[in-house]
Design a protein around this motif. Structure first.
Motif, PDB file in Angstrom:
ATOM      1  N   ASP A 461     -10.306  -4.954  -3.066  1.00  0.00           N
ATOM      2  CA  ASP A 461     -11.569  -4.485  -2.271  1.00  0.00           C
ATOM      3  C   ASP A 461     -11.892  -5.425  -2.050  1.00  0.00           C
ATOM      4  O   ASP A 461     -11.807  -6.497  -2.509  1.00  0.00           O
ATOM      5  CB  ASP A 461     -12.112  -3.943  -3.566  1.00  0.00           C
ATOM      6  CG  ASP A 461     -13.820  -3.857  -3.705  1.00  0.00           C
ATOM      7  OD1 ASP A 461     -14.311  -5.069  -3.017  1.00  0.00           O
ATOM      8  OD2 ASP A 461     -14.281  -2.728  -3.986  1.00  0.00           O
ATOM      9  N   SER A 463     -14.802  -7.778  -1.450  1.00  0.00           N
ATOM     10  CA  SER A 463     -15.942  -8.023  -2.715  1.00  0.00           C
ATOM     11  C   SER A 463     -14.895  -8.334  -4.345  1.00  0.00           C
ATOM     12  O   SER A 463     -15.132  -9.853  -4.390  1.00  0.00           O
ATOM     13  CB  SER A 463     -17.309  -8.178  -2.486  1.00  0.00           C
ATOM     14  OG  SER A 463     -17.094  -6.807  -3.434  1.00  0.00           O
ATOM     15  N   GLU A 464     -14.025  -7.488  -4.196  1.00  0.00           N
ATOM     16  CA  GLU A 464     -13.602  -8.144  -5.685  1.00  0.00           C
ATOM     17  C   GLU A 464     -12.527  -9.865  -5.040  1.00  0.00           C
ATOM     18  O   GLU A 464     -12.382 -10.902  -5.771  1.00  0.00           O
ATOM     19  CB  GLU A 464     -12.427  -7.510  -6.320  1.00  0.00           C
ATOM     20  CG  GLU A 464     -13.906  -6.640  -6.973  1.00  0.00           C
ATOM     21  CD  GLU A 464     -13.138  -5.178  -7.260  1.00  0.00           C
ATOM     22  OE1 GLU A 464     -11.304  -4.724  -7.603  1.00  0.00           O
ATOM     23  OE2 GLU A 464     -13.552  -4.005  -7.704  1.00  0.00           O
ATOM     24  N   ASN A 467     -14.015 -12.743  -4.602  1.00  0.00           N
ATOM     25  CA  ASN A 467     -13.811 -13.774  -5.784  1.00  0.00           C
ATOM     26  C   ASN A 467     -13.009 -14.109  -6.880  1.00  0.00           C
ATOM     27  O   ASN A 467     -13.197 -15.291  -6.724  1.00  0.00           O
ATOM     28  CB  ASN A 467     -15.079 -12.552  -7.086  1.00  0.00           C
ATOM     29  CG  ASN A 467     -16.460 -12.235  -6.770  1.00  0.00           C
ATOM     30  OD1 ASN A 467     -17.025 -12.713  -5.707  1.00  0.00           O
ATOM     31  ND2 ASN A 467     -16.895 -11.512  -6.973  1.00  0.00           N
ATOM     32  N   ALA A 468     -12.299 -12.902  -6.455  1.00  0.00           N
ATOM     33  CA  ALA A 468     -10.585 -13.932  -7.209  1.00  0.00           C
ATOM     34  C   ALA A 468     -10.407 -15.098  -6.340  1.00  0.00           C
ATOM     35  O   ALA A 468      -9.144 -15.976  -6.451  1.00  0.00           O
ATOM     36  CB  ALA A 468      -9.312 -12.487  -6.731  1.00  0.00           C
TER      37      ALA A 468
END
Ligand SMILES: Cc1cc2nc3c(=O)[nH]c(=O)nc-3n(C[C@H](O)[C@H](O)[C@H](O)COP(=O)(O)OP(=O)(O)OC[C@H]3O[C@@H](n4cnc5c(N)ncnc54)[C@H](O)[C@@H]3O)c2cc1C
Length: 478
Positions: A461, A463-464, A467-468
């Protein structure tokens, strides 16, 4: 004039116009043009599969160009120094000339060859055949190499240099007897498994084709180049990169032709100046490779050595095969495999996706590009990957993580590029085409798409993953 021949050692300068080694040799007397196939001497960056395909056809074209001037191209395979020594003996040549290359291992090899030949009494000379400015001629006020593009290019533009291309030939004098030449086919440059079929539709190889492509680009594309170069769906750029890499055309020829095209035409200046500045990025890449030779393997910004990369082969392979579930990434990767090319914008999107969404080391991406691009070039490829990964000179800030959906809707606005390379999605429209995982079930059914069956569900994903990536960056930011 001497009656003893001069060997012109062709390398990445496969043309007979503005070829300074050939010009100097022809001024001395008879010329023996030679190409030596010794890929292991370039390890660990021996030419990849797509480059070998191009090289085969480029040598074929060079043979024709030389033959039209009454000369020949002598092909040999084997260690470069020993082969040159053998040819000197066979032809009684008293000089060897070539155009310089800038890859670290090639510089080392060439220096050794120069010393050995000169020690044996042979006249050796090398020339600048592939850059406007050689890397050591441009430096900051503090006499350091540049690591930021804009001041580098400003300095180049202000530098005294001869940008006038050298002459071409109608006739080239040869030796009384020509040495044996290995048949081109015997070099084994073409693939045994025929993955190259589409290359023949896509490319016209050789210096005459390069000049034709340049003329057409200047006439049809220069005006809107600054905007259109970013499009993925239309060819708003020159596609001269493989021709430049193999030296079928020189940056001096490009410089002069572009200046002539712009002359008296104000409306072409925006596109023309921007086009020349992209040729400037090529100069910058060579400048960096020369001054920071370790960057082919290691990040220029050292803290990236501790970056927590992923070792997932599954993710890497999905990216290589165009099976990530992100249509713009998959379209670009499949197009690369089939045609040997990818637009610059698409290169940035897939490189950002690999290094930031999938957290795979940029070196893996650089290797894949090396094998699949017809324009694979150690300087440009290293710069491109380090720039996108955020660890190189003048790099994109790490937090600039390309969003595959917005990049696709902006630079492939009708979805034509995706439909061409990901035909299983061709019945989808608008956002459903860019983000099939968000399409409703009815739409997918009507378009004959079963996610994870006809087309992969997305690997991550975005957006995840974003962030990671930012969290991983925090670990090394210090
Ligand atoms: C991840 C990544 C990998 C890359 N790998 C390579 C590579 O192996 N070989 C290669 O030639 N280019 C590489 N590039 C740079 C660039 O993408 C290509 O040079 C360009 O897309 C070639 O298309 P063109 O000839 O139509 O370019 P045009 O836009 O017409 O530009 C004219 C010429 O300028 C030079 N140029 C343009 N953009 C760049 C750039 N960003 N960096 C350096 N030179 C540039 C090229 O020689 C190009 O032929 C890479 C870029 C990225 C982001």
């Amino acid at each position: 004039m001497t009656t003893r021949p001069t060997i012109v050692w062709f390398r990445n300068d496969l043309r007979i116009t503005d070829q300074p080694a050939l010009i100097a040799a022809a001024e001395r007397g008879p010329v023996v043009p030679v190409f030596i196939w010794a890929p292991e001497e370039e390890a660990p960056w021996e030419p990849g599969g797509a480059s070998r395909w191009w090289l085969h056809h480029s040598l074929e074209s060079l043979q024709q160009q030389l033959e039209s001037c009454g000369a020949r191209l002598i092909l040999r395979q084997g260690e470069s120094l020993a082969t040159l020594q053998q040819l000197i003996e066979e032809t009684d040549a008293d000089a060897v000339m070539w155009c310089r290359r800038y890859e670290p291992v090639v510089i080392r090899r060439d220096k050794q060859i120069k010393t050995q030949l000169a020690d044996s009494g042979v006249h050796v000379e090398s020339f600048n055949g592939s850059l406007l400015h050689e890397p050591w001629t441009i430096e900051t006020k503090q006499e350091d190499p540049y690591t930021v593009f804009t001041p580098f290019w400003k300095r180049c533009l202000a530098a005294e240099t001869d940008r006038e291309p050298g002459k071409g030939f109608r006739k080239i004098a040869g030796p009384d007897t020509w040495p044996e030449s290995t048949p081109l086919k015997q070099l084994g440059l073409l693939p045994k498994i025929r993955w190259d079929r589409a290359f023949y539709d896509e490319w016209d190889v050789g210096a005459p084709a390069a000049e034709k492509r340049l003329r057409r680009f200047l006439k049809e594309r220069l005006k809107d180049y600054k905007e259109d170069r970013n499009r993925i769906d239309i060819e708003g750029y020159s596609k001269l990169s493989p021709h430049l890499h193999f030296g079928e055309i020189s940056p001096r020829q490009i410089w002069q032709a572009t200046q002539e095209a712009m002359d008296g035409k104000n409306e072409l200046h925006k596109g023309g100046d921007h086009f020349l500045s992209e040729v400037g990025w090529r100069e910058f890449a060579h400048h960096l490779l020369f001054h920071f030779p370790h960057t082919t393997e290691q990040p220029l910004r050292e803290k990236f050595e501790d970056f927590p990369w992923s070792t997932s082969r599954k993710r890497l392979q999905a990216w290589q095969r165009g099976q990530t579930g992100y249509p713009i990434v998959d379209a670009a990767m499949r197009g690369l495999w089939t045609t040997g090319f990818m637009a610059n914008r698409a290169r940035m999107v897939v490189a950002s996706f690999l290094t930031k969404d999938l957290l795979i080391p940029w070196q893996e991406g650089a290797r894949w590009f090396w094998d699949t691009l017809v324009d694979a070039d150690l300087a440009n490829n290293t710069l491109g990957w380090q720039w996108t990964a955020g660890c190189g000179a003048d790099a994109a800030p790490y937090f600039r993580i390309f969003n595959p959906t917005s990049q696709a809707s902006k630079f492939d606005p009708q979805g034509d590029f995706i439909r061409r390379w990901v035909p299983e999605l061709s019945k989808l429209d608008g956002n459903d085409l860019y983000e099939p995982w968000n399409a409703d079930e009815d739409t997918l059914r009507q378009a004959n798409v079963a996610l994870d069956n006809d087309y992969p569900d997305r690997l991550v994903d975005h957006s995840e993953a974003r962030n990671a990536a930012l969290e991983a960056y925090e670990e090394i930011k210090g």
